[in-house]
Design a protein around this motif. Structure first.
Motif, PDB file in Angstrom:
ATOM      1  N   PRO A  22      99.777 -19.422  53.006  1.00 18.61           N
ATOM      2  CA  PRO A  22     100.245 -18.079  52.650  1.00 18.61           C
ATOM      3  C   PRO A  22     100.408 -17.177  53.884  1.00 18.61           C
ATOM      4  O   PRO A  22     101.299 -16.332  53.923  1.00 18.61           O
ATOM      5  CB  PRO A  22      99.153 -17.553  51.712  1.00 18.61           C
ATOM      6  N   GLU A  23      99.579 -17.393  54.891  1.00 16.48           N
ATOM      7  CA  GLU A  23      99.694 -16.599  56.117  1.00 16.48           C
ATOM      8  C   GLU A  23     101.023 -16.872  56.826  1.00 16.48           C
ATOM      9  O   GLU A  23     101.645 -15.944  57.356  1.00 16.48           O
ATOM     10  CB  GLU A  23      98.513 -16.899  57.055  1.00 16.48           C
ATOM     11  N   GLU A  24     101.450 -18.125  56.818  1.00 16.75           N
ATOM     12  CA  GLU A  24     102.753 -18.463  57.409  1.00 16.75           C
ATOM     13  C   GLU A  24     103.882 -17.801  56.614  1.00 16.75           C
ATOM     14  O   GLU A  24     104.848 -17.313  57.185  1.00 16.75           O
ATOM     15  CB  GLU A  24     102.957 -19.978  57.442  1.00 16.75           C
ATOM     16  N   ILE A  25     103.741 -17.798  55.302  1.00 14.29           N
ATOM     17  CA  ILE A  25     104.747 -17.159  54.448  1.00 14.29           C
ATOM     18  C   ILE A  25     104.795 -15.665  54.733  1.00 14.29           C
ATOM     19  O   ILE A  25     105.868 -15.074  54.823  1.00 14.29           O
ATOM     20  CB  ILE A  25     104.453 -17.423  52.956  1.00 14.29           C
ATOM     21  N   GLN A  26     103.629 -15.071  54.891  1.00 19.42           N
ATOM     22  CA  GLN A  26     103.558 -13.641  55.198  1.00 19.42           C
ATOM     23  C   GLN A  26     104.261 -13.345  56.524  1.00 19.42           C
ATOM     24  O   GLN A  26     105.044 -12.398  56.622  1.00 19.42           O
ATOM     25  CB  GLN A  26     102.093 -13.211  55.266  1.00 19.42           C
ATOM     26  N   ARG A  27     104.014 -14.176  57.522  1.00 21.64           N
ATOM     27  CA  ARG A  27     104.647 -13.980  58.827  1.00 21.64           C
ATOM     28  C   ARG A  27     106.165 -14.137  58.739  1.00 21.64           C
ATOM     29  O   ARG A  27     106.917 -13.326  59.274  1.00 21.64           O
ATOM     30  CB  ARG A  27     104.075 -14.984  59.839  1.00 21.64           C
ATOM     31  N   LEU A  28     106.626 -15.159  58.013  1.00 16.51           N
ATOM     32  CA  LEU A  28     108.060 -15.416  57.897  1.00 16.51           C
ATOM     33  C   LEU A  28     108.790 -14.355  57.073  1.00 16.51           C
ATOM     34  O   LEU A  28     109.927 -13.998  57.374  1.00 16.51           O
ATOM     35  CB  LEU A  28     108.309 -16.792  57.257  1.00 16.51           C
ATOM     36  N   SER A  29     108.118 -13.867  56.038  1.00 15.58           N
ATOM     37  CA  SER A  29     108.768 -12.922  55.122  1.00 15.58           C
ATOM     38  C   SER A  29     108.665 -11.471  55.565  1.00 15.58           C
ATOM     39  O   SER A  29     109.482 -10.643  55.173  1.00 15.58           O
ATOM     40  CB  SER A  29     108.164 -13.050  53.722  1.00 15.58           C
ATOM     41  N   GLY A  30     107.634 -11.161  56.334  1.00 15.95           N
ATOM     42  CA  GLY A  30     107.410  -9.776  56.721  1.00 15.95           C
ATOM     43  C   GLY A  30     106.720  -8.962  55.632  1.00 15.95           C
ATOM     44  O   GLY A  30     106.549  -7.748  55.777  1.00 15.95           O
ATOM     45  N   LEU A  31     106.329  -9.617  54.540  1.00 10.18           N
ATOM     46  CA  LEU A  31     105.650  -8.928  53.443  1.00 10.18           C
ATOM     47  C   LEU A  31     104.147  -8.919  53.696  1.00 10.18           C
ATOM     48  O   LEU A  31     103.623  -9.767  54.421  1.00 10.18           O
ATOM     49  CB  LEU A  31     105.951  -9.626  52.117  1.00 10.18           C
ATOM     50  N   ASP A  32     103.446  -7.967  53.064  1.00  8.02           N
ATOM     51  CA  ASP A  32     101.994  -7.921  53.238  1.00  8.02           C
ATOM     52  C   ASP A  32     101.322  -8.996  52.390  1.00  8.02           C
ATOM     53  O   ASP A  32     101.938  -9.619  51.513  1.00  8.02           O
ATOM     54  CB  ASP A  32     101.435  -6.540  52.932  1.00  8.02           C
ATOM     55  N   ALA A  33     100.040  -9.216  52.654  1.00  7.53           N
ATOM     56  CA  ALA A  33      99.295 -10.294  51.992  1.00  7.53           C
ATOM     57  C   ALA A  33      99.261 -10.116  50.483  1.00  7.53           C
ATOM     58  O   ALA A  33      99.369 -11.091  49.733  1.00  7.53           O
ATOM     59  CB  ALA A  33      97.876 -10.362  52.559  1.00  7.53           C
ATOM     60  N   LYS A  34      99.133  -8.895  50.008  1.00 11.23           N
ATOM     61  CA  LYS A  34      99.076  -8.647  48.567  1.00 11.23           C
ATOM     62  C   LYS A  34     100.395  -9.038  47.899  1.00 11.23           C
ATOM     63  O   LYS A  34     100.404  -9.716  46.874  1.00 11.23           O
ATOM     64  CB  LYS A  34      98.774  -7.177  48.298  1.00 11.23           C
ATOM     65  N   ALA A  35     101.521  -8.628  48.482  1.00 16.90           N
ATOM     66  CA  ALA A  35     102.838  -8.945  47.917  1.00 16.90           C
ATOM     67  C   ALA A  35     103.071 -10.458  47.907  1.00 16.90           C
ATOM     68  O   ALA A  35     103.598 -11.007  46.936  1.00 16.90           O
ATOM     69  CB  ALA A  35     103.939  -8.242  48.692  1.00 16.90           C
TER      70      ALA A  35
END
Length: 92
Positions: A22-35
């Motif tokens: 999920p951290e990689e997804i957060q980095r790639l998407s630019g969205l916060d951890a909650k989203a």
């Protein structure tokens, strides 16, 4: 951003051949951890992804179809729980 837009973005960022965190997804998407967490929960509910061992993996079309059938077709004599095929318990 609307929920469906976040889901679409995240789903299309996921690699088709490997699981990512999920951290990689957060980095790639630019969205916060909650989203990201909320979107992954929806994608999992829609039977598009699974989250084994803290990573996220896209289900193939076949896997998604089988998961959908197992979840909604109560006439099947089996169920799948955590990757294990089990006889369905009769409902009283």
């Amino acid at each position: 951003m609307k929920d469906e837009d976040a889901d679409w973005l995240i789903y299309h960022l996921l690699p088709q051949d490997t699981a990512i965190t999920p951290e990689e997804i957060q980095r790639l998407s630019g969205l916060d951890a909650k989203a990201v967490g909320e979107s992954l929960a929806r994608l999992e509910q829609y039977l598009l992804v699974v989250r084994p061992e803290g990573k996220v993996r896209v289900l193939s079309v076949g896997e998604s179809l089988v998961a959908c059938q197992v979840k909604y077709d109560q006439s099947l004599p089996y169920t799948i729980e955590n990757g294990v095929i089990k006889a369905r318990k009769e409902q009283p």
